[in-house]
Design a protein around this motif. Structure first.
Motif, short mmCIF file in Angstrom:
data_model
loop_
_atom_site.label_atom_id
_atom_site.label_comp_id
_atom_site.label_asym_id
_atom_site.label_seq_id
_atom_site.Cartn_x
_atom_site.Cartn_y
_atom_site.Cartn_z
N ASP A 1 0.87 -1.18 0.00
CA ASP A 1 0.00 0.00 0.00
C ASP A 1 0.90 1.23 0.00
O ASP A 1 1.59 1.50 0.99
CB ASP A 1 -0.90 -0.01 1.23
N ILE A 2 0.92 1.96 -1.12
CA ILE A 2 1.79 3.13 -1.22
C ILE A 2 1.04 4.37 -0.74
O ILE A 2 -0.10 4.59 -1.08
CB ILE A 2 2.31 3.32 -2.67
N GLY A 3 1.73 5.18 0.08
CA GLY A 3 1.06 6.31 0.71
C GLY A 3 0.03 5.80 1.71
O GLY A 3 -1.11 6.24 1.72
N THR A 4 0.45 4.91 2.57
CA THR A 4 -0.48 4.17 3.42
C THR A 4 -1.17 5.01 4.47
O THR A 4 -2.22 4.63 4.98
CB THR A 4 0.25 2.98 4.08
N GLY A 5 -0.59 6.16 4.84
CA GLY A 5 -1.23 6.99 5.85
C GLY A 5 -1.32 6.27 7.18
O GLY A 5 -0.32 5.80 7.72
N ASN A 6 -2.54 6.15 7.73
CA ASN A 6 -2.70 5.47 9.02
C ASN A 6 -2.78 3.95 8.88
O ASN A 6 -2.94 3.25 9.88
CB ASN A 6 -3.94 5.99 9.76
N GLY A 7 -2.67 3.44 7.66
CA GLY A 7 -2.57 2.00 7.45
C GLY A 7 -3.87 1.22 7.61
O GLY A 7 -3.86 -0.02 7.58
N GLY B 1 3.13 -1.53 4.11
CA GLY B 1 2.67 -0.18 3.84
C GLY B 1 3.83 0.79 3.86
O GLY B 1 4.72 0.69 4.72
N THR B 2 3.86 1.72 2.90
CA THR B 2 4.93 2.72 2.87
C THR B 2 4.33 4.12 2.82
O THR B 2 3.24 4.33 2.28
CB THR B 2 5.85 2.55 1.64
N GLU C 1 7.34 10.06 8.17
CA GLU C 1 7.71 9.18 9.28
C GLU C 1 6.59 9.14 10.32
O GLU C 1 6.36 8.10 10.96
CB GLU C 1 9.01 9.68 9.91
N ARG C 2 5.90 10.27 10.50
CA ARG C 2 4.82 10.31 11.50
C ARG C 2 3.66 9.42 11.07
O ARG C 2 3.00 8.79 11.91
CB ARG C 2 4.38 11.74 11.71
N ALA C 3 3.37 9.37 9.77
CA ALA C 3 2.31 8.49 9.29
C ALA C 3 2.68 7.03 9.56
O ALA C 3 1.83 6.25 10.00
CB ALA C 3 2.09 8.70 7.79
N VAL C 4 3.92 6.68 9.31
CA VAL C 4 4.37 5.30 9.54
C VAL C 4 4.28 4.96 11.03
O VAL C 4 3.85 3.87 11.40
CB VAL C 4 5.80 5.11 9.00
N SER C 5 4.66 5.90 11.90
CA SER C 5 4.56 5.66 13.35
C SER C 5 3.12 5.45 13.76
O SER C 5 2.82 4.55 14.57
CB SER C 5 5.16 6.85 14.12
N LEU C 6 2.21 6.24 13.22
CA LEU C 6 0.79 6.10 13.54
C LEU C 6 0.27 4.76 13.03
O LEU C 6 -0.43 4.04 13.76
CB LEU C 6 0.00 7.25 12.91
N ALA C 7 0.60 4.42 11.79
CA ALA C 7 0.11 3.18 11.20
C ALA C 7 0.58 1.97 11.99
O ALA C 7 -0.20 1.03 12.25
CB ALA C 7 0.57 3.08 9.75
N GLN C 8 1.87 1.95 12.38
CA GLN C 8 2.39 0.82 13.14
C GLN C 8 1.75 0.73 14.51
O GLN C 8 1.43 -0.37 14.99
CB GLN C 8 3.90 0.94 13.27
N SER C 9 1.53 1.88 15.15
CA SER C 9 0.90 1.90 16.47
C SER C 9 -0.53 1.37 16.40
O SER C 9 -0.96 0.59 17.25
CB SER C 9 0.90 3.33 17.03
N LYS D 1 3.78 -4.84 7.95
CA LYS D 1 5.07 -4.16 7.98
C LYS D 1 4.93 -2.75 7.41
O LYS D 1 4.32 -2.56 6.35
CB LYS D 1 6.09 -4.95 7.16
N PHE D 2 5.48 -1.77 8.12
CA PHE D 2 5.41 -0.39 7.65
C PHE D 2 6.82 0.18 7.51
O PHE D 2 7.67 -0.03 8.38
CB PHE D 2 4.59 0.48 8.62
N LEU D 3 7.05 0.90 6.40
CA LEU D 3 8.35 1.47 6.11
C LEU D 3 8.21 2.92 5.64
O LEU D 3 7.22 3.28 5.00
CB LEU D 3 9.05 0.68 5.00
#
Length: 342
Positions: free
Chosen positions: A168-174, A190-191, A195-203, A214-216
């Motif tokens: 998922d490109i531009g995954t945002g909150n995932g 998800g990519t 960096e803040r979007a990736v932190s939110l999505a992983q959380s 997996k988020f990158l």
């Protein structure tokens, strides 16, 4: 960079007017705007990205040679594009960094997941429709333009999808990846360039029991991913890229990059509120012609890509979104279109 925020159905303000109303003064300082305009690269766990000046120049030259119109020119109700409408702060990374900083703080303080781009209903339709499409393709059935992809579930379907690699490109909150996981997909990545979007999505994924996702941090325009994926999802990312002042050039860079991310025989599914199904198909056809022409110039008759034919083939689109009539044409607020990587 998940997409454009659609207003609720009862809102008096349209999405387009909201995007136009966003001004640089309202969103970022002059310094932030300068940084966003002058730099499209990010840092990720892969290290600093390379300068994309050459790729930008190549895309600009191809755009000029092809005499392509900017995406915003497609509007049927205007002879000339509105200069304020063709670009927006939503095209800058600084906007998304600030937006996801707010949403990450809101999550940490209140547990809120944040905004669901295009709405929950659209996200659920995209996920279930994509599942049905992938099941048909797994069984050797490729729908044509008149076929309706039916979302039917079964144990065999889950087995077919469990090995599909999904990006998922531009995954945002995932949240789209969480919805796909519910549909039976299990190899999920998800990519996002924020960096803040990736932190939110992983959380959110960890909290909701989807720690396998997996988020990158990665920018699709200059991706460091070397893997190819059987299914690539885009829900609003191409829209946001098109809202950058250099949108037409960056959209061409987008197609060059995405064509390397989708595995042969794989599927690209794009959901957009800024382009119709026909406009997306036309954009893909323009990319196909450019790609074929470039390959033939490099190695006539010997290049693997030119021998394969057009990189992408239109497969199907969602037909269940509500439609409306305007100016004698039938339209929808959202379009979801699937393309097969040849």
């Amino acid at each position: 960079m998940a997409g454009i925020r659609l207003q609720p159905e009862d809102s008096d303000v349209s999405q387009q007017s909201r995007a136009v109303a966003l001004s640089a003064a309202d969103l970022v300082s002059d310094d932030d705007r300068s940084v966003a305009a002058d730099s499209w690269s990010i840092k990720s766990e892969y290290g600093s990205t390379l300068d994309d000046d050459q790729r930008h120049a190549d895309a600009a030259e191809a755009l000029s040679n092809a005499n392509l119109r900017p995406n915003s020119d497609y509007s049927s109700d205007k002879d000339e594009p509105d200069s304020e409408a063709v670009s927006s702060m939503l095209g800058f990374q600084s906007y998304w960094d600030a937006a996801y900083a707010d949403e990450l703080t809101n999550f940490r303080e209140h547990g809120h997941a944040g905004e669901v781009w295009f709405g929950v209903d659209v996200m659920e339709v995209v996920a279930s429709w994509t599942k049905a499409l992938c099941v048909e393709i797994s069984q050797g059935r490729i729908p044509n333009d008149v076929d309706t992809v039916k979302a039917e579930s079964g144990e065999l379907d889950d087995k077919l999808l469990s090995s599909w690699s999904v990006l998922d490109i531009g995954t945002g909150n995932g949240l789209l990846l969480q919805e796909l996981a519910k549909q039976g997909f299990s190899v999920l990545t998800g990519t996002d360039y924020s960096e803040r979007a990736v932190s939110l999505a992983q959380s959110l994924a960890n909290r909701d029991g989807f720690s396998n996702i997996k988020f990158l941090v990665d920018d699709v325009l200059e991706t460091k991913l070397e893997q190819e994926f059987q299914l690539v999802m885009d829900k609003g990312t191409l829209d946001a890229i098109g809202l950058h002042p250099d949108g037409p050039v960056k959209r061409m860079m987008y197609w060059d990059s995405v064509s390397r991310l989708v595995a042969p025989g794989g599927i690209l599914v794009i959901t957009s509120c800024n382009s119709t199904k026909d406009e997306l198909v036309q954009e893909v056809e323009s990319f196909n012609q450019r790609k074929i022409g470039t390959a033939q110039e490099l190695v006539t008759g010997k290049d693997e890509e030119s021998s394969r034919g057009p990189p992408f083939q239109y497969v199907s689109h969602v037909r269940t979104y509500p439609t409306f009539m305007f100016g004698g044409s039938v339209g929808s607020r959202v379009a979801t279109v699937a393309f097969l990587r040849k």
